[in-house]
Design an enzyme around this catalytic site. Sequence first.
Site, short mmCIF file in Angstrom:
data_model
loop_
_atom_site.label_atom_id
_atom_site.label_comp_id
_atom_site.label_asym_id
_atom_site.label_seq_id
_atom_site.Cartn_x
_atom_site.Cartn_y
_atom_site.Cartn_z
N HIS A 218 -4.53 2.67 2.81
CA HIS A 218 -3.49 1.46 2.50
C HIS A 218 -1.57 2.09 2.52
CE1 HIS A 218 -1.10 -0.43 -0.08
NE2 HIS A 218 -1.46 -2.11 0.42
N HIS A 282 6.15 1.79 8.56
CA HIS A 282 7.63 2.02 7.51
C HIS A 282 8.06 3.15 7.20
CE1 HIS A 282 6.88 -2.26 6.54
NE2 HIS A 282 5.31 -1.91 5.28
N ASP A 333 4.84 -7.64 10.10
CA ASP A 333 3.83 -7.26 8.51
C ASP A 333 3.74 -8.40 8.52
OD1 ASP A 333 3.43 -6.47 7.07
OD2 ASP A 333 5.49 -5.39 6.03
#
Length: 460
Positions: A218, A282, A333
């Site tokens: 994550h 990102h 996303d």
Amino acid sequence: MTATPRTYWLEHAWLGTLPQALGSARAGGTPTEPGVAVEVRDGRITAVRAGTPAPPPGAEILRGLTLPGLANAHSHAFHRALRSTVQVGSGTFWTWRETMYTTAGRLTPDTYHALARATYAEMALAGVTAVGEFHYVHHAPGGTPYADPNAMGEALIEAAAEAGIRITLLDTAYLSSGFGQPPTAHQLRFSDGDADAWATRCSVLKERDHARIGAAVHSVRAVPAEQLATVARWAEERRAPLHVHLSEQTAENDACREAHGCTPAQLLALHGVLGPRTTGVHNTHLTAEDIALIGGSGTGTCMCPTTERDLADGIGPAAALQNEGSPLSLGSDSHAVIDLLEEARAMELDERLRTRTRGHWTAAALLRAATVDGHAALGWDDTGTIEAGARADLVTIALDSVRTAGPLPGLGAETAVFAATAADVRHTVVAGRHVVRDGAHTLVPDVPGALAQAVEALRA
């Protein structure tokens, strides 16, 4: 998948997914081919014949501009329920996250299936033929496993099948709330306890024709440093894609430096997470050393511009990362917008805002990120091109809408990236099967109704 041989006739086709598409944006337009016949069998392209001015007998006609199918390399399907709701008032990523946790807490396997099915159908309407689902809602509220410990992941895999698209389920290790901190009450349903338990659970998941199984960290704050290698090793042994949220927030960077004396990218490198099958999502707040580490290791970068601007995260150094060797892909996303053409356009336009200069990528290079490189980031290395041997995934954009009418003949890539939107998608073909025909989903008859019903179920 269709076993019967079939021919598609493409009125105009963009075939420019080869490396020369990466040239300077100042090099001029990217021509398209008029009249292309594509022969398909068993879900794959068997032949591509350019210079076919009229449709062959029996061919299915795709009028407009046809591209390879688009890859949405980063998705959290349940975030679709947040659209508009999180636009009330002000705040930061961290205040947005609290609203997200509330929605996550209401999911069940059935409600998640319904929402994901509708969300993936919306993606198909936008020309997406494969999605990378960054999946971390594993257990019941409080952390109790379901009778089938992978009930939530299986719901997502089935939802993709019913929506007619491919999925790479990026099963996500999410074990802590921060460096040295246990999961919060909201996060208990995300956690398997430790990385070994995570690996045991997700090893049971099986791949299918439309589904691949990958892994995800994550973030460095959510997986203890000493357990990062376990996740990386699991992916390496299976030659599976491995994704990670990386340096999305400056607060993450600051906390990582305080805990480990290095940046998140450096920490991942120390524990063997970076590499050609890894994609950093990102990659926003990076040092020059970080950029060199990511590019030099061949680690990919998935940019999600519509979410990054929606959450006020910042503009990542995509051009610098690519120049250092990091392949680019794109994702929607949080699904504030589901439009891969907009993601491609926004990556260039954001870079223009940051640098105050124009033309950092050709339109062809931006489409490459949305097609072949996006599919490669998800483990579909034989997808994303219109050529013999590739999977027969196609998306056709109307050239006669108020947005797309009028450009010079042949400037198809430029029209797709800088004029068209998801609303201009007329056809989506996955493995040779028409999933969207004339702007209508063939498997989910009422996508807006399905979305409304699925979102409303999470508000009850």
